[in-house]
Scaffold this active site. Structure first.
Site, PDB file in Angstrom:
ATOM      1  CG  ASP A 228      -2.083  -0.958   1.072  1.00  0.00           C
ATOM      2  OD1 ASP A 228      -2.332  -1.423  -0.052  1.00  0.00           O
ATOM      3  OD2 ASP A 228      -2.738  -1.267   2.087  1.00  0.00           O
TER       4      ASP A 228
ATOM      5  NE  ARG B  61      -1.190   1.954   4.068  1.00  0.00           N
ATOM      6  CZ  ARG B  61      -1.678   3.003   3.389  1.00  0.00           C
ATOM      7  NH1 ARG B  61      -2.975   3.249   3.411  1.00  0.00           N
ATOM      8  NH2 ARG B  61      -0.872   3.780   2.698  1.00  0.00           N
TER       9      ARG B  61
ATOM     10  CG  HIS C 124      -8.066   7.722   4.388  1.00  0.00           C
ATOM     11  ND1 HIS C 124      -7.256   6.874   3.653  1.00  0.00           N
ATOM     12  CD2 HIS C 124      -7.628   7.624   5.665  1.00  0.00           C
ATOM     13  CE1 HIS C 124      -6.387   6.292   4.458  1.00  0.00           C
ATOM     14  NE2 HIS C 124      -6.594   6.735   5.686  1.00  0.00           N
TER      15      HIS C 124
ATOM     16  CB  CYS D 224      -4.978   7.240  -2.558  1.00  0.00           C
ATOM     17  SG  CYS D 224      -6.494   7.227  -1.585  1.00  0.00           S
TER      18      CYS D 224
END
Length: 286
Positions: free
Chosen positions: A82, A107, A181, A279
């Site tokens: 990610d 993450r 988010h 992102c």
């Protein structure tokens, strides 16, 4: 002498839009795959195509370079699929990089990796005390930072960022897990002080947050569920050119009506990880 005929719609005067080249940080998705599930978009049982993800990401980078952006790159790290979602790596303002501290263990190593990059590039790094996921939940609009909470970034990180940045930080609560988010539910179209303009999905916020958005941004573009479902709001604007998901067709129409130049890109493979244009894009503000 000009006349408005009876029944005619009055012409709305739109401000002239001006684009300003940006400096951004990106991470090539060399290790992208979906091997765990930490948001509703991810399904480890569905196949992913890393080579396709790289090609689509390269298209986004070309769009930015063609717009005259300064595109910086951080090296991808094996085992961190990610890391391509660079926006989550921190929040940078006035040469200060507020580092990320991720919610999920999968993450968490990304936070130190991004902070190391910031230090090497001469940014003053503020090591976070609270859970936060960078520009995923912090968006600069004029002199105000809109800050998301509810799924990832802790509310305490909002006060921490206010102290570090010296800016007014306004908290917004997210209520739909598909939009976990802030940058999946709200897009900053013009961040120029005095010309602030945003777009957002009303259904992604609780009622107190909606009241704040309506009061502060009465001319905001309201995006429909269909466009939001392809992460159309996960876009990046230079004040005139707005890079969006190519499938967000009604959002594209509204942007044109408001004087912007929408540029559609296909990041469908990266959507499998729950990310889109924004992102993949961390703005570097010296």
């Amino acid at each position: 002498m000009s006349m408005i005929h009876e029944g005619a719609e009055p012409r709305v005067q739109r401000p002239e839009r001006t684009g300003t080249a940006r400096s951004v940080l990106m991470c090539r998705p060399e290790h992208f795959t979906v091997v765990y599930r930490i948001n509703p978009w991810m399904d480890p049982q569905s196949p992913t195509d890393t080579a396709l993800a790289v090609r689509q990401w390269e298209q986004l980078r070309r769009v930015y370079t063609d717009l005259g952006f300064d595109v910086q790159l951080i090296d991808p790290i094996p085992g961190l699929p990610d890391m391509v979602y660079a926006a989550n790596g921190g929040f940078v303002i006035d040469n200060i990089a507020y580092g990320a501290s991720f919610t999920y263990a999968e993450r968490q190593p990304e936070g130190p990796a991004y902070m190391d990059w910031f230090r090497a590039e001469g940014f003053e790094v503020a090591v976070p005390e609270n859970i936060n996921e960078g520009e995923g939940d912090f968006l600069l609009v004029g002199d105000t930072i809109l800050a998301g909470t509810g799924f990832r970034s802790a509310t305490a990180s909002h006060a921490e960022l206010a102290r570090i940045s010296g800016r007014d930080v306004v908290s917004l609560s997210l209520v739909d897990p598909n939009f976990y988010h802030l940058d999946t539910a709200l897009s900053v179209l013009d961040s120029t002080p005095g010309r602030e303009h945003i777009a957002y999905l009303p259904g992604a916020f609780d009622e107190p947050s909606l009241a704040v958005l309506r009061e502060r941004y009465p001319d905001a573009i309201l995006v429909n569920d269909e466009d939001a479902s392809v992460l159309g709001l996960n876009s990046f604007s230079d004040g005139y050119n707005v890079v969006i998901a190519s499938r967000a067709t009604d959002f594209e129409r509204q942007l044109r009506e408001h004087g912007y130049n929408p540029i559609g890109v296909d990041l469908s493979e990266l959507l499998l990880g729950g990310g889109g244009v924004k992102c993949c894009t961390l703005e570097l503000r010296r």
